[in-house]
Motif scaffolding. Structure first.
Motif, PDB file in Angstrom:
ATOM      1  N   ASP A   1      34.541 -25.300  15.290  1.00  0.00           N
ATOM      2  CA  ASP A   1      33.715 -24.734  14.085  1.00  0.00           C
ATOM      3  C   ASP A   1      32.210 -24.052  14.881  1.00  0.00           C
ATOM      4  OD1 ASP A   1      35.978 -24.727  13.638  1.00  0.00           O
ATOM      5  OD2 ASP A   1      35.899 -26.210  11.399  1.00  0.00           O
ATOM      6  N   GLN A   2      31.634 -25.201  15.260  1.00  0.00           N
ATOM      7  CA  GLN A   2      30.457 -25.295  14.908  1.00  0.00           C
ATOM      8  C   GLN A   2      30.381 -24.044  16.738  1.00  0.00           C
ATOM      9  OE1 GLN A   2      27.847 -28.703  17.015  1.00  0.00           O
ATOM     10  NE2 GLN A   2      26.342 -28.098  14.857  1.00  0.00           N
ATOM     11  N   PHE A   3      30.488 -24.535  17.357  1.00  0.00           N
ATOM     12  CA  PHE A   3      31.003 -23.262  18.826  1.00  0.00           C
ATOM     13  C   PHE A   3      31.233 -21.739  18.364  1.00  0.00           C
ATOM     14  CE2 PHE A   3      33.135 -20.756  22.238  1.00  0.00           C
ATOM     15  CZ  PHE A   3      32.063 -21.372  23.352  1.00  0.00           C
ATOM     16  N   LEU A   4      32.116 -21.951  17.678  1.00  0.00           N
ATOM     17  CA  LEU A   4      32.225 -20.955  16.918  1.00  0.00           C
ATOM     18  C   LEU A   4      30.620 -20.157  15.701  1.00  0.00           C
ATOM     19  CD1 LEU A   4      35.921 -20.411  15.799  1.00  0.00           C
ATOM     20  CD2 LEU A   4      35.027 -19.776  17.456  1.00  0.00           C
ATOM     21  N   THR A   5      29.996 -20.456  15.286  1.00  0.00           N
ATOM     22  CA  THR A   5      29.387 -20.497  14.469  1.00  0.00           C
ATOM     23  C   THR A   5      27.815 -20.144  15.055  1.00  0.00           C
ATOM     24  OG1 THR A   5      30.599 -22.162  12.232  1.00  0.00           O
ATOM     25  CG2 THR A   5      27.751 -21.081  11.874  1.00  0.00           C
TER      26      THR A   5
ATOM     27  N   ASN B   1      29.299 -13.787  29.300  1.00  0.00           N
ATOM     28  CA  ASN B   1      28.885 -14.697  30.699  1.00  0.00           C
ATOM     29  C   ASN B   1      27.814 -15.471  30.177  1.00  0.00           C
ATOM     30  OD1 ASN B   1      31.643 -13.939  31.357  1.00  0.00           O
ATOM     31  ND2 ASN B   1      30.726 -12.259  32.910  1.00  0.00           N
ATOM     32  N   GLN B   2      26.890 -14.674  30.047  1.00  0.00           N
ATOM     33  CA  GLN B   2      25.338 -15.357  30.209  1.00  0.00           C
ATOM     34  C   GLN B   2      25.140 -16.835  28.963  1.00  0.00           C
ATOM     35  OE1 GLN B   2      21.750 -13.250  30.488  1.00  0.00           O
ATOM     36  NE2 GLN B   2      20.716 -15.084  30.378  1.00  0.00           N
ATOM     37  N   PHE B   3      25.948 -16.276  28.203  1.00  0.00           N
ATOM     38  CA  PHE B   3      25.818 -17.157  26.659  1.00  0.00           C
ATOM     39  C   PHE B   3      26.945 -17.707  26.856  1.00  0.00           C
ATOM     40  CE2 PHE B   3      27.611 -17.563  22.066  1.00  0.00           C
ATOM     41  CZ  PHE B   3      26.013 -17.743  21.741  1.00  0.00           C
TER      42      PHE B   3
ATOM     43  N   LEU C   1      25.928 -22.341  26.569  1.00  0.00           N
ATOM     44  CA  LEU C   1      26.536 -22.857  25.964  1.00  0.00           C
ATOM     45  C   LEU C   1      27.001 -24.360  26.732  1.00  0.00           C
ATOM     46  CD1 LEU C   1      28.265 -20.701  22.846  1.00  0.00           C
ATOM     47  CD2 LEU C   1      26.373 -22.233  22.790  1.00  0.00           C
ATOM     48  N   VAL C   2      27.736 -24.069  27.667  1.00  0.00           N
ATOM     49  CA  VAL C   2      28.574 -24.980  28.214  1.00  0.00           C
ATOM     50  C   VAL C   2      27.152 -26.045  29.196  1.00  0.00           C
ATOM     51  CG1 VAL C   2      29.915 -25.958  30.319  1.00  0.00           C
ATOM     52  CG2 VAL C   2      30.618 -23.851  29.449  1.00  0.00           C
ATOM     53  N   GLN C   3      26.083 -25.419  29.206  1.00  0.00           N
ATOM     54  CA  GLN C   3      24.966 -26.062  29.748  1.00  0.00           C
ATOM     55  C   GLN C   3      24.847 -27.136  28.581  1.00  0.00           C
ATOM     56  OE1 GLN C   3      21.955 -23.704  31.677  1.00  0.00           O
ATOM     57  NE2 GLN C   3      23.255 -23.174  32.778  1.00  0.00           N
TER      58      GLN C   3
ATOM     59  N   ALA D   1      26.046 -28.101  25.899  1.00  0.00           N
ATOM     60  CA  ALA D   1      27.358 -29.248  25.674  1.00  0.00           C
ATOM     61  C   ALA D   1      27.558 -30.044  26.739  1.00  0.00           C
ATOM     62  CB  ALA D   1      28.489 -28.663  25.881  1.00  0.00           C
ATOM     63  N   GLY D   2      27.057 -29.947  28.417  1.00  0.00           N
ATOM     64  CA  GLY D   2      26.202 -31.218  29.644  1.00  0.00           C
ATOM     65  C   GLY D   2      25.534 -31.745  28.865  1.00  0.00           C
ATOM     66  N   VAL D   3      24.515 -31.860  28.143  1.00  0.00           N
ATOM     67  CA  VAL D   3      23.381 -32.137  28.133  1.00  0.00           C
ATOM     68  C   VAL D   3      23.686 -33.131  27.259  1.00  0.00           C
ATOM     69  CG1 VAL D   3      20.932 -31.617  26.966  1.00  0.00           C
ATOM     70  CG2 VAL D   3      22.103 -30.262  29.054  1.00  0.00           C
ATOM     71  N   GLU D   4      24.231 -32.434  26.804  1.00  0.00           N
ATOM     72  CA  GLU D   4      24.691 -33.723  25.135  1.00  0.00           C
ATOM     73  C   GLU D   4      25.433 -35.031  25.485  1.00  0.00           C
ATOM     74  OE1 GLU D   4      26.146 -32.946  20.220  1.00  0.00           O
ATOM     75  OE2 GLU D   4      26.921 -31.752  22.052  1.00  0.00           O
ATOM     76  N   GLN D   5      26.516 -34.900  26.211  1.00  0.00           N
ATOM     77  CA  GLN D   5      27.192 -35.368  26.806  1.00  0.00           C
ATOM     78  C   GLN D   5      26.356 -36.118  27.662  1.00  0.00           C
ATOM     79  OE1 GLN D   5      30.596 -36.518  26.690  1.00  0.00           O
ATOM     80  NE2 GLN D   5      30.533 -34.701  24.564  1.00  0.00           N
ATOM     81  N   GLN D   6      25.556 -36.372  28.333  1.00  0.00           N
ATOM     82  CA  GLN D   6      24.415 -36.622  28.777  1.00  0.00           C
ATOM     83  C   GLN D   6      23.894 -37.850  28.282  1.00  0.00           C
ATOM     84  OE1 GLN D   6      24.119 -37.650  32.234  1.00  0.00           O
ATOM     85  NE2 GLN D   6      23.915 -39.140  31.855  1.00  0.00           N
ATOM     86  N   LEU D   7      23.840 -37.205  26.685  1.00  0.00           N
ATOM     87  CA  LEU D   7      22.402 -37.972  26.418  1.00  0.00           C
ATOM     88  C   LEU D   7      23.703 -39.017  26.420  1.00  0.00           C
ATOM     89  CD1 LEU D   7      20.522 -35.066  24.121  1.00  0.00           C
ATOM     90  CD2 LEU D   7      19.119 -37.258  26.498  1.00  0.00           C
ATOM     91  N   ARG D   8      24.339 -38.731  25.156  1.00  0.00           N
ATOM     92  CA  ARG D   8      26.092 -39.315  24.445  1.00  0.00           C
ATOM     93  C   ARG D   8      25.855 -41.233  25.571  1.00  0.00           C
ATOM     94  NH1 ARG D   8      30.136 -36.480  20.984  1.00  0.00           N
ATOM     95  NH2 ARG D   8      28.432 -36.195  19.332  1.00  0.00           N
ATOM     96  N   THR D   9      26.259 -40.300  27.157  1.00  0.00           N
ATOM     97  CA  THR D   9      27.111 -41.248  28.266  1.00  0.00           C
ATOM     98  C   THR D   9      25.454 -41.912  28.145  1.00  0.00           C
ATOM     99  OG1 THR D   9      27.677 -39.496  29.430  1.00  0.00           O
ATOM    100  CG2 THR D   9      26.875 -41.718  30.480  1.00  0.00           C
ATOM    101  N   ASN D  10      24.040 -41.455  28.119  1.00  0.00           N
ATOM    102  CA  ASN D  10      22.903 -42.808  27.906  1.00  0.00           C
ATOM    103  C   ASN D  10      22.945 -43.431  26.974  1.00  0.00           C
ATOM    104  OD1 ASN D  10      21.944 -41.363  30.290  1.00  0.00           O
ATOM    105  ND2 ASN D  10      20.511 -40.089  29.452  1.00  0.00           N
TER     106      ASN D  10
END
Length: 220
Positions: free
Chosen positions: A29-33, A51-53, A57-59, A61-70
């Motif tokens: 839902d947040q992705f769509l928002t 495609n750029q947008f 968003l994918v980047q 999400a990747g950063v957030e996943q890295q923070l959670r991994t840390n």
């Protein structure tokens, strides 16, 4: 939607999205928002490439996943440190042996474990906790492991008081060449210091890093 919890903090859609506590990587839902907000605010004459947008968003999400991994790694390190602390407490009451030069004189006896690379003659110097020399003598040592015992007698013939004393061994082989003499100390652990990153086992005022322990013996 997940952004509803941010109502009242700001009137803009962007603030509502950033105020959400749910992560973009697991909140569709947040992705769509975010997507619709971007589309509403872009210039009709210069729209953002889809495609750029999506790539942005994918980047994100990747950063957030890295923070959670840390964060997860941090939690694992905390659990590991707690486990090490628990293990360190288990050494209390046990006799440990570790590399070192300082040991305790108790009731007129102090022992050091010595390893000589080869047999020879050694000049042994013993100092008190203040660094003052209390005894200097010459002794023949054999090759390999052995125990050197000091009875607490000083160079002037008096008895040294109980306490911590360090040893220095200047050894030479039969050819007069310098040889290495390694020393180890042993004693009963009576406490643990957790102020440093590595727990320190305490034998009186002597501190031994737990990762430097060579052997452990516990009396039944």
């Amino acid at each position: 939607m997940a952004v509803s919890g941010t109502s009242g903090t700001s009137g803009s859609s962007t603030s509502g999205v950033t105020g959400s506590t749910s992560g973009i990587a697991n909140n569709f839902d947040q992705f769509l928002t975010l997507l619709t907000t971007q589309l509403k605010n872009q210039s009709p004459l210069d729209p953002l490439d889809t495609n750029q947008f999506t790539a942005q968003l994918v980047q994100f999400a990747g950063v957030e996943q890295q923070l959670r991994t840390n964060e997860t790694l941090g939690s694992l390190l905390s659990l590991s440190a707690a486990g090490t602390a628990t293990n360190a407490v288990g050494f209390i009451g046990a006799t440990v042996t570790a590399d070192g030069t300082t040991t305790r004189l108790i009731n007129g006896k102090a022992d050091w474990k010595v390893n000589m690379a080869s047999a020879g003659t050694a000049t042994i110097t013993i100092k008190d906790s203040k660094g003052s020399v209390v005894q200097t003598l010459t002794k023949t040592l054999t090759a390999g492991d052995q125990t050197y015992s000091w009875d607490g007698s000083t160079s002037v013939g008096t008895a040294a008081p109980d306490g911590e004393y360090s040893i220095t061994i200047d050894a030479k082989n039969v050819a007069g060449e310098s040889v290495t003499a390694k020393t180890q100390i042993s004693g009963v652990v009576d406490g643990v210091d957790f102020t440093s990153s590595i727990p320190m086992l305490k034998i009186g005022s002597i501190s031994i890093p737990i990762d430097k322990v060579k052997s452990v013996v516990r009396s039944e």
